[in-house]
Scaffold this active site. Structure first.
Site, mmCIF file in Angstrom:
data_model
loop_
_atom_site.group_PDB
_atom_site.id
_atom_site.type_symbol
_atom_site.label_atom_id
_atom_site.label_comp_id
_atom_site.label_asym_id
_atom_site.label_seq_id
_atom_site.Cartn_x
_atom_site.Cartn_y
_atom_site.Cartn_z
ATOM 1 N N GLN A 1 6.651 -121.874 1.353
ATOM 2 C CA GLN A 1 6.248 -123.311 0.972
ATOM 3 C C GLN A 1 7.107 -123.590 -0.053
ATOM 4 O O GLN A 1 7.581 -122.899 -1.059
ATOM 5 C CB GLN A 1 4.629 -123.208 0.240
ATOM 6 C CG GLN A 1 3.533 -123.114 1.089
ATOM 7 C CD GLN A 1 2.383 -123.092 0.478
ATOM 8 O OE1 GLN A 1 1.299 -124.148 0.788
ATOM 9 N NE2 GLN A 1 1.845 -122.030 -0.362
ATOM 10 N N SER B 1 6.398 -115.251 0.378
ATOM 11 C CA SER B 1 5.112 -115.903 0.278
ATOM 12 C C SER B 1 4.507 -115.987 1.696
ATOM 13 O O SER B 1 4.266 -115.164 2.488
ATOM 14 C CB SER B 1 4.854 -116.942 -0.657
ATOM 15 O OG SER B 1 3.610 -117.518 -1.031
ATOM 16 N N LEU B 2 4.215 -117.323 2.156
ATOM 17 C CA LEU B 2 3.730 -117.696 3.196
ATOM 18 C C LEU B 2 4.634 -117.007 4.279
ATOM 19 O O LEU B 2 4.202 -116.523 5.569
ATOM 20 C CB LEU B 2 3.708 -119.224 3.355
ATOM 21 C CG LEU B 2 3.278 -119.711 4.961
ATOM 22 C CD1 LEU B 2 1.885 -119.231 5.356
ATOM 23 C CD2 LEU B 2 3.417 -121.341 4.889
ATOM 24 N N ARG C 1 -5.722 -119.115 5.981
ATOM 25 C CA ARG C 1 -5.239 -118.928 4.732
ATOM 26 C C ARG C 1 -5.188 -120.403 3.941
ATOM 27 O O ARG C 1 -5.442 -120.458 2.776
ATOM 28 C CB ARG C 1 -3.726 -118.250 4.542
ATOM 29 C CG ARG C 1 -3.364 -117.927 3.384
ATOM 30 C CD ARG C 1 -1.799 -117.187 3.642
ATOM 31 N NE ARG C 1 -1.211 -116.550 2.250
ATOM 32 C CZ ARG C 1 -0.112 -117.214 1.557
ATOM 33 N NH1 ARG C 1 0.153 -118.343 1.904
ATOM 34 N NH2 ARG C 1 0.084 -116.656 0.704
ATOM 35 N N HIS D 1 -0.598 -117.700 -5.951
ATOM 36 C CA HIS D 1 -0.266 -116.539 -6.548
ATOM 37 C C HIS D 1 -0.666 -116.493 -7.888
ATOM 38 O O HIS D 1 0.042 -115.905 -8.867
ATOM 39 C CB HIS D 1 1.390 -116.282 -6.498
ATOM 40 C CG HIS D 1 1.792 -116.102 -4.998
ATOM 41 N ND1 HIS D 1 1.515 -115.246 -4.113
ATOM 42 C CD2 HIS D 1 2.480 -116.996 -4.442
ATOM 43 C CE1 HIS D 1 2.098 -115.619 -3.130
ATOM 44 N NE2 HIS D 1 2.563 -116.559 -3.082
ATOM 45 N N GLN E 1 -2.048 -110.596 -1.856
ATOM 46 C CA GLN E 1 -0.939 -111.492 -1.804
ATOM 47 C C GLN E 1 -1.215 -112.828 -2.170
ATOM 48 O O GLN E 1 -0.420 -113.586 -2.996
ATOM 49 C CB GLN E 1 -0.242 -111.298 -0.455
ATOM 50 C CG GLN E 1 1.250 -112.021 -0.608
ATOM 51 C CD GLN E 1 1.460 -113.044 0.363
ATOM 52 O OE1 GLN E 1 0.591 -114.091 0.395
ATOM 53 N NE2 GLN E 1 2.423 -113.033 1.183
#
Length: 315
Positions: free
Chosen positions: A11, A93-94, A118, A201, A250
């Site tokens: 992202q 991340s993503l 998600r 996060h 995560q």
């Protein structure tokens, strides 16, 4: 072929028009976009190609939208280099879900289903616990952690991403980010608000972890065919059950990106290719690696860029 790592962005890399050239030119890319629209039940073509950016940036839409563009880039590279197998995969991340697909852990369908779920859960948590993220440039991780240890509130702020030696991303609510941002700025750091709609996060999205873990129980994880370096640990994992646990955690855990890149370098990576929108990760690479590094860093999010990458990888 040189020892190559494929990395995928997350992202913040989105832009209007991403992936459009691939989908307009190539039937396989168009079919993959169709699949993503069917699985997500969102108008991803319109969001990616026309926006508006405010909608594309919503975590609910962005997660499947950005992921399908990453996956198209990987699909198109394999069309140029059939049988190509990198030495490592990683995703920020993503982007880690794109890496898991590339490594053979997840099918296309399951990858898209997971990022859609998600996004749904993180949007839910973001609405219940509003927040955001800010990049802190110019301070080391120890300096930022020392400020956080002394911080007594009000508000919530944590380290979300350890991207480079001098780029840390904070995540939290408005009071927490404002207070810690001021403390960082007072020590000479540049503090930059990021274009994200949720405090990724951080404890503010931790409510999604249990529900996402339950959803993942229905998804089959295979043993990786290529090593994947995971955000949560900065290390490899082979066990499907352990991978499910890592990917659930995560959501609310720190992204240890610097550790991932340092591990690749220590293991002799020669070429790093960022596949997906923009060149955010490539920019980080240039800050992580010494100026005289022999490692080649490439990025592609267009047919022309991908042909250049293929030429380099083919030698």
């Amino acid at each position: 072929m040189k020892k190559t790592a494929i990395i995928f962005p997350g992202q913040g890399s989105q832009f209007i028009g991403m992936g459009q050239e691939f989908v307009n030119r190539d039937q396989d890319a168009s079919v993959l976009m169709d699949l993503a629209e069917t699985i997500s039940a969102f108008p991803l073509r319109k969001l990616c190609f026309e926006g508006p950016l405010e909608d594309l940036t919503r975590v609910l839409y962005l997660q499947p939208a950005l992921t399908v563009i990453n996956l198209i880039c990987w699909q198109q590279l394999l069309k140029l280099l059939p049988g190509f197998k990198p030495a490592f995969f990683a995703g920020h991340s993503l982007g880690e879900y794109s890496a898991l697909h590339g490594a053979g852990v997840l099918t296309l369908e399951d990858t898209l289903a997971l990022v859609t779920k998600r996004g749904e859960l993180m949007e839910r948590e973001g609405a219940a616990h509003p927040g955001g993220m800010r990049a802190v440039v110019g301070l080391a991780i120890n300096d930022v952690e020392a400020l956080l240890e002394r911080f007594t509130g009000p508000g919530v702020a944590v380290v979300a991403n350890h991207n480079t030696a001098s780029q840390i991303v904070l995540s939290g609510d408005a009071p927490g980010l404002e207070a810690i941002g001021q403390l960082c700025a007072a020590q000479g750091a540049k503090v930059i608000p990021l274009k994200v709609s949720v405090a990724n996060h951080s404890p503010l999205v931790a409510g999604a972890v249990e529900d996402f873990a339950a959803y993942m129980n229905s998804i089959e994880f295979q043993h990786p065919q290529v090593p994947v370096l995971f955000n949560v640990t900065g290390d490899y994992e082979q066990n499907p059950s352990a991978m499910r646990n890592i990917m659930a955690r995560q959501i609310a855990s720190r992204v240890r990106w610097l550790s991932i890149i340092e591990r690749m370098v220590a293991e002799g990576v020669e070429v790093v290719v960022e596949l997906g929108p923009k060149n955010v990760l490539t920019g980080m690479m240039k800050k992580i690696l010494p100026k005289d590094t022999p490692i080649t860093c490439l990025q592609a999010d267009s047919p022309e860029g991908l042909h250049k990458v293929a030429e380099v990888l083919a030698g």
